[in-house]
Design a protein around this motif. Sequence first.
Motif, PDB file in Angstrom:
ATOM      1  N   ASN A 177       0.821  -1.383   0.194  1.00 25.65           N
ATOM      2  CA  ASN A 177      -0.121  -0.107  -0.099  1.00 25.65           C
ATOM      3  C   ASN A 177       0.983   1.229   0.055  1.00 25.65           C
ATOM      4  O   ASN A 177       0.146   2.394  -0.219  1.00 25.65           O
ATOM      5  CB  ASN A 177      -0.926  -0.031   1.270  1.00 25.65           C
ATOM      6  CG  ASN A 177      -2.079  -0.992   1.049  1.00 25.65           C
ATOM      7  OD1 ASN A 177      -1.650  -2.275   1.386  1.00 25.65           O
ATOM      8  ND2 ASN A 177      -3.277  -0.719   0.744  1.00 25.65           N
TER       9      ASN A 177
ATOM     10  N   THR B 202      -0.774  -4.725  15.083  1.00 22.06           N
ATOM     11  CA  THR B 202      -2.267  -4.359  14.932  1.00 22.06           C
ATOM     12  C   THR B 202      -2.833  -4.248  16.536  1.00 22.06           C
ATOM     13  O   THR B 202      -3.109  -5.430  16.849  1.00 22.06           O
ATOM     14  CB  THR B 202      -3.136  -5.324  14.212  1.00 22.06           C
ATOM     15  OG1 THR B 202      -2.448  -5.263  12.996  1.00 22.06           O
ATOM     16  CG2 THR B 202      -4.475  -4.587  14.122  1.00 22.06           C
TER      17      THR B 202
ATOM     18  N   TYR C  82      -0.808  -0.382  10.399  1.00 24.40           N
ATOM     19  CA  TYR C  82      -1.079  -1.796   9.490  1.00 24.40           C
ATOM     20  C   TYR C  82      -1.929  -1.682   8.525  1.00 24.40           C
ATOM     21  O   TYR C  82      -3.229  -1.027   8.629  1.00 24.40           O
ATOM     22  CB  TYR C  82      -1.562  -2.758  10.555  1.00 24.40           C
ATOM     23  CG  TYR C  82      -1.668  -4.230   9.901  1.00 24.40           C
ATOM     24  CD1 TYR C  82      -0.627  -5.100  10.142  1.00 24.40           C
ATOM     25  CD2 TYR C  82      -2.674  -4.555   9.238  1.00 24.40           C
ATOM     26  CE1 TYR C  82      -0.633  -6.350   9.437  1.00 24.40           C
ATOM     27  CE2 TYR C  82      -2.711  -5.844   8.679  1.00 24.40           C
ATOM     28  CZ  TYR C  82      -1.660  -6.747   8.768  1.00 24.40           C
ATOM     29  OH  TYR C  82      -1.730  -8.126   8.206  1.00 24.40           O
ATOM     30  N   ILE C  83      -1.621  -2.352   7.280  1.00 24.25           N
ATOM     31  CA  ILE C  83      -2.480  -2.143   6.291  1.00 24.25           C
ATOM     32  C   ILE C  83      -2.206  -3.286   5.270  1.00 24.25           C
ATOM     33  O   ILE C  83      -0.970  -3.039   4.653  1.00 24.25           O
ATOM     34  CB  ILE C  83      -2.595  -0.748   5.586  1.00 24.25           C
ATOM     35  CG1 ILE C  83      -3.719  -0.661   4.366  1.00 24.25           C
ATOM     36  CG2 ILE C  83      -1.593  -0.076   5.159  1.00 24.25           C
ATOM     37  CD1 ILE C  83      -4.321   0.401   3.856  1.00 24.25           C
ATOM     38  N   ASP C  84      -3.024  -4.095   4.813  1.00 22.21           N
ATOM     39  CA  ASP C  84      -2.479  -5.446   4.010  1.00 22.21           C
ATOM     40  C   ASP C  84      -3.359  -5.277   2.750  1.00 22.21           C
ATOM     41  O   ASP C  84      -3.417  -6.454   2.409  1.00 22.21           O
ATOM     42  CB  ASP C  84      -2.200  -6.390   4.814  1.00 22.21           C
ATOM     43  CG  ASP C  84      -3.661  -7.094   5.350  1.00 22.21           C
ATOM     44  OD1 ASP C  84      -4.548  -6.443   5.250  1.00 22.21           O
ATOM     45  OD2 ASP C  84      -3.244  -8.111   6.056  1.00 22.21           O
ATOM     46  N   THR C  85      -4.283  -4.348   2.448  1.00 15.03           N
ATOM     47  CA  THR C  85      -5.440  -4.474   1.514  1.00 15.03           C
ATOM     48  C   THR C  85      -4.928  -4.697   0.036  1.00 15.03           C
ATOM     49  O   THR C  85      -5.637  -5.004  -0.787  1.00 15.03           O
ATOM     50  CB  THR C  85      -6.463  -3.322   1.515  1.00 15.03           C
ATOM     51  OG1 THR C  85      -5.514  -2.112   1.457  1.00 15.03           O
ATOM     52  CG2 THR C  85      -6.950  -3.361   2.847  1.00 15.03           C
TER      53      THR C  85
ATOM     54  N   PHE D 192     -10.129  -4.926   5.446  1.00 13.35           N
ATOM     55  CA  PHE D 192      -9.850  -3.450   5.973  1.00 13.35           C
ATOM     56  C   PHE D 192     -10.166  -3.341   7.579  1.00 13.35           C
ATOM     57  O   PHE D 192      -9.725  -2.522   8.280  1.00 13.35           O
ATOM     58  CB  PHE D 192     -11.051  -2.759   5.377  1.00 13.35           C
ATOM     59  CG  PHE D 192     -11.188  -2.479   4.070  1.00 13.35           C
ATOM     60  CD1 PHE D 192     -10.424  -1.635   3.500  1.00 13.35           C
ATOM     61  CD2 PHE D 192     -11.757  -3.385   3.050  1.00 13.35           C
ATOM     62  CE1 PHE D 192     -10.020  -1.310   2.179  1.00 13.35           C
ATOM     63  CE2 PHE D 192     -11.591  -2.959   1.550  1.00 13.35           C
ATOM     64  CZ  PHE D 192     -10.628  -1.991   1.164  1.00 13.35           C
TER      65      PHE D 192
ATOM     66  N   THR E 139      -6.920  -2.800   9.564  1.00 14.74           N
ATOM     67  CA  THR E 139      -6.241  -1.702   9.238  1.00 14.74           C
ATOM     68  C   THR E 139      -6.050  -0.956  10.401  1.00 14.74           C
ATOM     69  O   THR E 139      -6.961  -0.439  10.894  1.00 14.74           O
ATOM     70  CB  THR E 139      -6.870  -0.839   8.055  1.00 14.74           C
ATOM     71  OG1 THR E 139      -6.827  -1.500   6.826  1.00 14.74           O
ATOM     72  CG2 THR E 139      -5.855   0.632   7.750  1.00 14.74           C
ATOM     73  N   ARG E 140      -4.805  -0.262  10.612  1.00 20.11           N
ATOM     74  CA  ARG E 140      -4.489   0.744  11.756  1.00 20.11           C
ATOM     75  C   ARG E 140      -3.861   2.051  11.274  1.00 20.11           C
ATOM     76  O   ARG E 140      -2.820   1.803  10.600  1.00 20.11           O
ATOM     77  CB  ARG E 140      -3.658   0.038  12.947  1.00 20.11           C
ATOM     78  CG  ARG E 140      -4.231  -1.053  13.529  1.00 20.11           C
ATOM     79  CD  ARG E 140      -5.661  -0.453  14.200  1.00 20.11           C
ATOM     80  NE  ARG E 140      -6.138  -1.784  15.035  1.00 20.11           N
ATOM     81  CZ  ARG E 140      -7.122  -2.802  14.660  1.00 20.11           C
ATOM     82  NH1 ARG E 140      -7.503  -2.342  13.263  1.00 20.11           N
ATOM     83  NH2 ARG E 140      -7.425  -3.756  15.360  1.00 20.11           N
ATOM     84  N   ASN E 141      -4.384   3.130  10.920  1.00 12.49           N
ATOM     85  CA  ASN E 141      -4.027   4.274  10.386  1.00 12.49           C
ATOM     86  C   ASN E 141      -2.701   4.643  11.040  1.00 12.49           C
ATOM     87  O   ASN E 141      -2.835   4.877  12.270  1.00 12.49           O
ATOM     88  CB  ASN E 141      -5.006   5.315  10.515  1.00 12.49           C
ATOM     89  CG  ASN E 141      -4.727   6.482   9.509  1.00 12.49           C
ATOM     90  OD1 ASN E 141      -3.891   7.272   9.738  1.00 12.49           O
ATOM     91  ND2 ASN E 141      -5.612   6.521   8.608  1.00 12.49           N
TER      92      ASN E 141
END
Length: 443
Positions: free
Chosen positions: A142, A315, A349-352, A359, A362-364
């Motif tokens: 991402n 996460t 965290y983001i693995d989309t 989703f 996901t941790r902004n």
Amino acid sequence: MARFRLKSCVTLVSLALLLVIITLVLKALAPEDSPIDSPGEVKINLRQAAFQNQRDFNKRPEETKMSDPVESDMDTELQSTLRKFPPPNYYLHAFYYVWYGNPTFDGKYIHWDHPQLPHWDAKVAQEYPQGRHKPPDDIGANYYPSLGPYSSRDPSVLDAHMQQLRTAAIGVIAVSWYPPSTNDDNGEPLDEIMPSLLDVAHKYHIKVAFHIEPYKGRDEVNMFTNVKYIIDKYGEHPAFFKYRTNAGKLLPLFYVYDSYLMNSEQWAKLLKHTDSSSIRDTPYDAIFIALLVEEKHKREILTAGFDGLYTYFATNGFTYGSTQRNWASIKAFCDDNDLIFIPSVGPGYIDTSVRPWNFKNTRNRINGKYYETSLSAALESRPDFISITSFNEWHEGTQIETAIPKTGQTVYLDYLPNKPTIYLEITRKWAAIFGGERQRWQD
């Protein structure tokens, strides 16, 4: 009188010659270089050592138990470069991945072309795209790395990474490792990269630990074989991470990912002193750190004979172990049972890009606030070490490696309005805070 003077001169000459001979003999017997510690050893007393957060600590071995880096054999340019960085902090570990490849060094893209993984529910899976990414413009991440879709075999990349790690004051990298001729589902064998990695890490006074992955068929028997292989092949390298325990043993440290996939009875055969096939009290004894996911794993880790635990996931709330409000009680459990506690923190965290349906987890990053909150929570638990997830796990968006804005058909996130180095700088700041806190805990 002349005879007396002649006799005196002969006596003086004889004495002078005797002194010269004695001096030469003593010099021959004395070692040319007899440092207290071998430069390849990092000695850490978990209960007494103060964290190394400024150069003065390097010069106080009675407090840090750390050996000073040897710079005499380094060229002037490298020494000048090293002086620009803060000292490496050997209580601060970062998970590091060498599974990336590109056509220049590997003949093809590896891992950057990661497939989009389907959801386990077939109905849900139909709602999301599937297929492989197509580098260099479309990669399985991402964010987009400043170095582009690089190869882990590229010497210039390894050098750039070590400089970034030193900018962040990270002293140890825990390298994802599979046994020779084996690999993860999307990559190629990695062990052949280790000699180059160790060499460049040593240049920058960074130590290397091994993060043993759940390779196919992993059991207590081949774990012994693989630990023996690692120690025999790499154990004498000056960059190989070791520390001295309270019992006075200088041992390697191994992180064991997904350790729960083997039951505690199997692990006990390897890790308990009472078993005849145990690795304990052999030349291959080590510190083994298990992955804590569920709460029940605490007791299983203890029963299995592990020396400590880590939480890995970046996460907060994803697992019991990665939930930050649980860290104080986990640390208390570790203290009660003489286990090492290593909480894992991450910038987000983001693995989309590889799990387009995920989703929920996901941790902004919130411009670094998520990372700082995680580091603060880890510090409050008074951990033995802190681990960072990760330096460069790009698929899951946990990297602190530098990233840049990227425009094109694929939409990427970036670190704006901050600099590409923002997460390295945050790490460096908290390394110093951690150092101060460790010093206070010892006072």
